[in-house]
Motif scaffolding. Structure first.
Motif, short mmCIF file in Angstrom:
data_model
loop_
_atom_site.label_atom_id
_atom_site.label_comp_id
_atom_site.label_asym_id
_atom_site.label_seq_id
_atom_site.Cartn_x
_atom_site.Cartn_y
_atom_site.Cartn_z
N HIS A 47 0.98 -1.31 0.06
CA HIS A 47 0.17 0.06 0.02
C HIS A 47 1.11 1.28 0.12
O HIS A 47 0.41 2.46 -0.11
CB HIS A 47 -0.83 0.02 1.19
CG HIS A 47 -1.78 -1.22 1.26
ND1 HIS A 47 -1.36 -2.46 1.76
CD2 HIS A 47 -3.22 -1.37 1.04
CE1 HIS A 47 -2.39 -3.25 1.90
NE2 HIS A 47 -3.31 -2.77 1.45
N PHE A 48 2.25 1.08 0.06
CA PHE A 48 3.11 2.17 0.23
C PHE A 48 2.79 2.96 1.33
O PHE A 48 2.42 4.27 1.18
CB PHE A 48 3.17 3.04 -1.02
CG PHE A 48 4.11 2.34 -1.98
CD1 PHE A 48 5.33 2.56 -2.31
CD2 PHE A 48 3.40 1.05 -2.90
CE1 PHE A 48 6.10 1.90 -3.18
CE2 PHE A 48 4.28 0.50 -3.95
CZ PHE A 48 5.69 1.09 -4.08
N LEU A 63 1.01 7.75 6.35
CA LEU A 63 1.52 8.38 5.19
C LEU A 63 1.82 7.84 4.21
O LEU A 63 2.43 6.70 4.24
CB LEU A 63 3.18 9.02 5.92
CG LEU A 63 3.85 9.66 4.92
CD1 LEU A 63 3.30 11.17 4.79
CD2 LEU A 63 5.23 9.87 5.70
N ASP A 64 1.60 8.28 3.01
CA ASP A 64 1.71 7.56 1.62
C ASP A 64 2.85 8.23 1.33
O ASP A 64 3.08 9.20 0.77
CB ASP A 64 0.41 7.97 0.70
CG ASP A 64 0.51 7.12 -0.36
OD1 ASP A 64 1.25 6.57 -0.83
OD2 ASP A 64 -0.49 7.31 -1.33
N VAL A 65 3.96 7.02 1.32
CA VAL A 65 5.21 7.51 0.88
C VAL A 65 5.33 7.94 -0.60
O VAL A 65 6.17 8.45 -1.24
CB VAL A 65 6.19 6.46 1.05
CG1 VAL A 65 6.20 6.32 2.86
CG2 VAL A 65 6.29 5.18 0.71
N SER A 66 4.52 7.32 -1.57
CA SER A 66 4.49 7.45 -2.99
C SER A 66 4.33 8.88 -3.41
O SER A 66 4.71 9.38 -4.34
CB SER A 66 3.59 6.56 -3.81
OG SER A 66 2.30 6.75 -3.35
N GLU A 68 13.08 -1.45 -11.94
CA GLU A 68 11.81 -1.91 -12.81
C GLU A 68 10.89 -2.51 -11.89
O GLU A 68 9.75 -2.16 -11.99
CB GLU A 68 12.29 -3.23 -13.70
CG GLU A 68 13.25 -2.81 -14.77
CD GLU A 68 12.47 -1.87 -15.80
OE1 GLU A 68 11.28 -2.26 -15.79
OE2 GLU A 68 13.20 -1.08 -16.42
N TRP A 69 11.14 -3.07 -10.56
CA TRP A 69 10.35 -3.63 -9.67
C TRP A 69 9.68 -2.42 -9.06
O TRP A 69 8.41 -2.68 -8.83
CB TRP A 69 11.16 -4.40 -8.71
CG TRP A 69 10.06 -4.68 -7.33
CD1 TRP A 69 9.33 -5.73 -7.30
CD2 TRP A 69 9.98 -4.02 -6.21
NE1 TRP A 69 8.63 -5.86 -6.15
CE2 TRP A 69 9.14 -4.68 -5.39
CE3 TRP A 69 10.61 -2.84 -5.71
CZ2 TRP A 69 8.65 -4.37 -4.31
CZ3 TRP A 69 10.17 -2.56 -4.40
CH2 TRP A 69 9.12 -2.99 -3.66
N ALA A 121 5.48 -1.98 -9.05
CA ALA A 121 4.87 -1.85 -7.54
C ALA A 121 4.06 -0.66 -7.47
O ALA A 121 2.93 -0.64 -6.79
CB ALA A 121 5.97 -1.92 -6.55
N LEU A 122 4.66 0.42 -7.98
CA LEU A 122 3.72 1.67 -7.98
C LEU A 122 2.52 1.62 -8.74
O LEU A 122 1.30 2.13 -8.70
CB LEU A 122 4.78 2.86 -8.45
CG LEU A 122 5.61 3.31 -7.31
CD1 LEU A 122 6.41 4.44 -7.95
CD2 LEU A 122 5.03 4.01 -6.23
#
Length: 586
Positions: free
Chosen positions: A260-261, A275-278, A468-469, A473-474
């Motif tokens: 969920h980042f 906190l959404d780190v993205s 790439e991962w 993932a994002l």
């Protein structure tokens, strides 16, 4: 004359050309016979070379002409198939009016079933097996020292047992990266270090000149979060400060949700923040109203946060609700530590009452309870279900704590000072212990998962593969709104919401668009669509139209009759009771 006749006959024979042999396309008598013989020969040859289908009904042909001794697909062991079995099919929960939706769900179920079978087949090909520690005859494994284990294994595995003497800035908290390759250490007095612990290569080492409460890796080993005395700080792998987030103050514990980042923090003021780190935004801030939050862990199965409180209760939280999803009383004293296994089935808690309890998260009921003389200050569960409990400077590892009562530990080791945090390394038989004198890496055979998913957590990935991962993932990030106690609800149809939507749609349109249309007879020529014939055809289907109404009315009558009988039974039972006032009745 005779000689002349012979010469003439010879000349005529020489002058006459010899005919070629007959072919099958010639229509002469001889040619026809040759063509028939050739055709018969070809039919015989084709009959011999004809491929016979196998007996499994799939229409496969074999060049040898033999039958398959083992027809059909290869069998899969039931135990392997049960390992990858998912929930039941959802196609039965869809309304009959949604034909396209049913077809899509049916295709999805077929794909899921095929994936389960393939995973079960490929599980037989996994190269590694889990480790195990066995003692000699009449020897307990808990009496085997770490030095003996390191001497018995190979050189590369023995090098994983080591001690870091860091007595100046302890006690230390620690965290392993998701791949299990990198280690992050945070000392109480401001020392922060991250390193590749297998090669012993130091990545960065800084002193923040402030007390540190907790440290956590983020989605990759390129960034980590440090909960300092005042605010939350984000650093990169070179020790450069990237962010100082002042909305997150007085943070005591942190947990990172990788899919969920989200970075979940618990503060001394009683706030649980996400906190959404993205994108760097605060998703949710919840006031738990339970005081200081210094006991925290996450459920890896459904991303629910578990919080322990000084009054012995434990609460479960989601960023979607301002109230606790579950509140349960676990201990008579304060809760000291909590741990949840990777399947989300079992939870282990330790409290001030010196008890270690195992709960089934599905029913929230206790399974086993153990008494420890000094209690457990910190807990950790490995990927294969081993439990580590630290009591003072003694670290004990238990095996099968939820399946059967445990009387003695699997492995025991005494560290140099009181343990501050214990954490199992992913995909390795290693237990990390942070204590007052630094850090200790212990060998625990059978703790880690022997086979890793190279597309998800690859310990040997390069920088390009990591990038790439990260992009994938994002793109596949799960939104916080989807966090719930039961993740399987996402694959089900919300019938209550669908019915409410349908009622709103009927009120807006003035009619029911999903209602069954009334039968209208088709117009026929030659006098067959007269009034009498049309009514006769309507009467033939009149019973089918009324069947639903009749069934519904019968169900309502039966329900009312059952309620009436239950009410009469209750009234009769109440009337049959004897009262002390019955003696005054005449």
């Amino acid at each position: 004359m005779a000689a002349a006749g012979k010469v003439a006959a010879k000349e005529s024979h020489v002058g006459k050309k010899k005919k070629p042999p007959g072919r099958y396309w010639h229509k002469t008598k001889d040619g026809k016979q040759a063509a028939d013989a050739q055709q018969q020969k070809r039919d015989t040859t084709s009959t011999k070379k004809r491929k016979k289908p196998n007996d499994d009904g799939q229409g496969k042909h074999f060049v040898s002409g033999k039958r398959d001794a083992f027809p059909g697909p290869a069998s899969i062991p039931e135990a392997k198939l049960q390992k990858f079995t998912r929930e039941g099919k959802t196609i039965d929960q869809v309304s009959k009016h949604h034909i396209k939706l049913k077809e899509a769900i049916a295709r999805s179920d077929e794909t899921s079933e095929m994936a389960q079978k393939q995973a079960a087949r490929f599980d037989l090909l996994l190269p590694e097996e889990a480790g195990l520690l066995e003692g000699d005859e009449d020897e307990d494994t808990c009496t085997i020292s770490q030095q003996d284990i390191a001497d018995a294994v190979d050189i590369s595995s023995g090098a994983k047992y080591f001690n870091l003497n860091l007595s100046q800035f302890g006690p230390y908290r620690l965290d392993y990266s998701k791949t299990g390759r990198h280690l992050l250490l945070g000392g109480r007095r401001g020392h922060v270090a991250c390193l590749d612990w297998q090669s012993k290569q130091l990545m960065c080492e800084i002193n923040v000149m402030e007390s540190i409460n907790d440290v956590r890796w983020l989605h990759t080993e390129a960034m980590f979060a440090v909960a300092q005395k005042k605010w939350l700080h984000i650093y990169d792998s070179k020790g450069i400060e990237l962010h100082c987030i002042r909305k997150f103050n007085d943070v005591l514990r942190m947990q990172f949700l990788p899919y969920h980042f989200l970075l979940a923090t618990a503060s001394a003021t009683g706030f649980l923040q996400y906190l959404d780190v993205s994108v760097g935004k605060e998703v949710s801030a919840i006031c738990t109203k339970t005081g200081r939050l210094d006991v925290m862990c996450q459920n890896p199965y459904n991303a629910i946060i578990h919080l322990g409180h000084p009054n012995g209760t434990l609460t479960l939280w989601s960023p979607n609700q301002k109230e606790a999803l579950v509140k349960m009383l676990c201990h008579r004293g304060g809760v000291r530590s909590v741990a949840v296994d990777k399947t989300g089935t079992y939870m282990v808690t330790s409290g001030m009452d010196k008890k270690l309890k195992v709960f089934d998260v599905r029913t929230f009921q206790p399974l086993n309870s153990y008494f420890l003389p000094a209690g457990a200050s910190c807990l950790s569960l490995s990927q294969r279900g081993l439990l580590s409990a630290a009591t003072g400077d003694v670290v004990q590892v238990y095996k099968n704590v939820w399946s059967s009562p445990v009387t003695k530990p699997y492995i025991a080791h005494r560290v140099r000072a009181a343990a501050w945090e214990v954490h199992f390394c992913p995909f390795e038989d290693v237990l990390g212990v942070g204590h007052g004198q630094g850090f200790t890496s212990m060998l625990v055979p059978g703790a880690g998962e022997p086979n890793f998913d190279g597309l998800d957590s690859n310990p040997y990935r390069s920088a390009k593969q990591r990038q790439e991962w990260e992009v994938k993932a994002l793109l596949e990030k799960i939104q916080p709104e989807l966090i719930s106690l039961d993740p399987t609800e996402l694959a089900k149809v919300d019938l209550g919401t669908f019915q409410q939507r349908h009622q709103d749609r009927v009120q807006a349109l003035g009619y029911d668009p999903l209602a069954k249309e009334r039968f209208v007879p088709r117009y026929k020529k030659k006098g067959r669509s007269s009034t009498g014939n049309v009514e006769r055809r309507k009467n033939k289907v009149a019973d089918a139209d009324k069947r639903d109404l009749i069934v519904k009315s019968m169900e309502d009558k039966m329900k009312m009759e059952e309620e009436r009988k239950a009410k009469e039974k209750k009234k009769a039972a109440f009337a049959s009771r004897k009262s002390a006032l019955d003696r005054f009745q005449k």
